[in-house]
Design a protein around this motif. Structure first.
Motif, short mmCIF file in Angstrom:
data_model
loop_
_atom_site.label_atom_id
_atom_site.label_comp_id
_atom_site.label_asym_id
_atom_site.label_seq_id
_atom_site.Cartn_x
_atom_site.Cartn_y
_atom_site.Cartn_z
N PHE A 5 -11.10 8.84 -0.90
CA PHE A 5 -9.99 9.78 -0.71
C PHE A 5 -8.71 9.21 -1.33
O PHE A 5 -7.77 8.85 -0.60
CB PHE A 5 -9.76 10.05 0.77
N PRO A 6 -8.64 9.10 -2.66
CA PRO A 6 -7.45 8.51 -3.28
C PRO A 6 -6.17 9.31 -3.01
O PRO A 6 -5.07 8.77 -3.15
CB PRO A 6 -7.80 8.51 -4.77
N GLU A 7 -6.33 10.57 -2.61
CA GLU A 7 -5.16 11.41 -2.36
C GLU A 7 -4.54 11.17 -0.99
O GLU A 7 -3.43 11.63 -0.71
CB GLU A 7 -5.55 12.89 -2.49
N LYS A 8 -5.23 10.46 -0.10
CA LYS A 8 -4.73 10.26 1.25
C LYS A 8 -3.76 9.08 1.33
O LYS A 8 -3.91 8.08 0.62
CB LYS A 8 -5.90 10.04 2.23
N SER A 9 -2.80 9.19 2.22
CA SER A 9 -1.80 8.14 2.39
C SER A 9 -2.39 6.98 3.18
O SER A 9 -3.41 7.13 3.86
CB SER A 9 -0.59 8.69 3.16
N PRO A 10 -1.74 5.79 3.12
CA PRO A 10 -2.22 4.65 3.92
C PRO A 10 -2.29 4.99 5.41
O PRO A 10 -3.20 4.53 6.11
CB PRO A 10 -1.18 3.56 3.64
N GLU A 11 -1.34 5.78 5.90
CA GLU A 11 -1.35 6.15 7.32
C GLU A 11 -2.57 7.02 7.64
O GLU A 11 -3.22 6.84 8.69
CB GLU A 11 -0.07 6.91 7.68
N PHE A 62 -21.87 9.76 -5.04
CA PHE A 62 -21.39 10.01 -3.69
C PHE A 62 -19.88 9.85 -3.71
O PHE A 62 -19.37 8.79 -4.06
CB PHE A 62 -22.03 9.00 -2.72
N PHE A 63 -19.15 10.91 -3.41
CA PHE A 63 -17.69 10.91 -3.51
C PHE A 63 -17.23 10.52 -4.91
O PHE A 63 -16.28 9.75 -5.09
CB PHE A 63 -17.07 9.99 -2.46
N GLY A 64 -17.93 11.03 -5.92
CA GLY A 64 -17.53 10.81 -7.30
C GLY A 64 -17.86 9.45 -7.87
O GLY A 64 -17.50 9.15 -9.01
#
Length: 310
Positions: free
Chosen positions: A72-78, A225-227
């Motif tokens: 999930f490269p689009e997700k923030s560290p939080e 799997f997940f690209g």
């Protein structure tokens, strides 16, 4: 003298490992037996709190973080950390629920409103169809929510099932886990050299063969799997080549308040090669893609703590 010293060190190391394994096994047995005496919901909450405290300090937390960042490269560290805490929460609850395996699944068709389990009308229809059509079937699942529940559900509602499982490395822990798993969990077939033959025979005998298919397997077939490229166990597709039958996926979703929702997929169509035979890689990819869709929906309930990509 050097050879004697090396030999002595090896024996000492093996002895220490054996003692360590025995102690861990004894602790596991004691914990599981003791946990059975306490309220399952309160115990689940307690285990979740403990594991959420310990988990972030372990190397598996770093593995899980790296996996999530890649997936999930689009997700923030939080967001990544929140998912990870959900993973530890779920894992703690699975541990607590394992001690109560004989009564975690309590679905009552006559009174579904009083059950801890939610099932849609279509799920029940599909299950009845699989159970009553006189055919064997291949069922796949993943390490989502409580991944032990599909086997309990199958057998408690009359499905003749054979379950592939992996033995723990510690013999004493294996014995008690076997005892608990034997409660309404069908025929248990340990992973190993004889497993493919036994599973194929189970299909030929008309049984419904189930297995977890979402972990990395050295020497497995390449899937995406997940690209990202990884390797998956092709056993399900290879069994299908021997005994053609329907394929279905089953997953459990954890809900608030110690409740669960069970879902059974429509039949997953296998991929065939130019000669019409089951394509091992293509079929393995098809079921891997189903698992990916499940994980994307509830990432906090999947076991991200192993090296899925290598």
């Amino acid at each position: 003298m050097a050879l004697i010293s090396i030999s002595t060190k090896i024996r000492a190391r093996n002895a220490a490992k054996s003692i360590s394994g025995a102690l861990i096994g004894a602790a596991t047995v004691g914990m599981l037996r003791t946990t059975r005496y306490f309220d399952p919901v309160k115990t689940s909450d307690f285990f979740a709190r403990v594991v959420k405290t310990i988990g972030p300090r372990l190397r598996e937390h770093r593995i899980g973080r790296a996996n999530l960042i890649a997936a999930f490269p689009e997700k923030s560290p939080e967001e990544i950390e929140n998912i990870l805490m959900g993973v530890w929460d779920n894992l703690g609850r699975v541990g607590a629920e394992f001690a109560h395996m004989d009564h975690v699944w309590d679905y009552d068709r006559e009174h579904p409103e009083k059950s801890r389990i939610e099932l849609s009308a279509r799920c029940i229809e599909l299950f009845d169809q699989i159970r009553d059509d006189g055919k064997p079937a291949l069922i796949f699942a993943a390490h989502l929510a409580n991944w032990e529940l599909p086997a309990l559900a199958a057998v408690s509602h009359g499905l003749d099932a054979a379950i592939l499982y992996r033995r723990p490395n510690i013999a004493s822990a294996d014995r008690i886990i076997q005892e608990m798993r034997q409660v309404n969990m069908g025929t248990l077939i340990p992973a190993g050299r004889e497993a493919p033959l036994r599973l194929a025979q189970a299909l030929k005998d008309g049984k419904h063969v189930a297995m977890l298919i979402d972990q990395y397997l050295t020497g497995g077939v390449e899937v995406t799997f997940f690209g990202r490229k990884t390797r998956a166990n092709p056993m399900l597709a290879r069994l299908l080549r021997q005994v053609e039958c329907p394929i279905h996926g089953v997953r459990i979703i954890r809900l608030p308040g110690g409740r669960f929702r069970g879902e059974l997929t429509e039949e997953v169509q296998p991929v065939r090669d130019a000669e019409g035979r089951i394509d091992i890689q293509g079929t393995t990819q098809a079921i891997t893609s189903v698992v990916e869709s499940w994980v994307r929906e509830h990432p906090e309930q999947w076991l991200w703590l192993h090296r899925r990509w290598r």
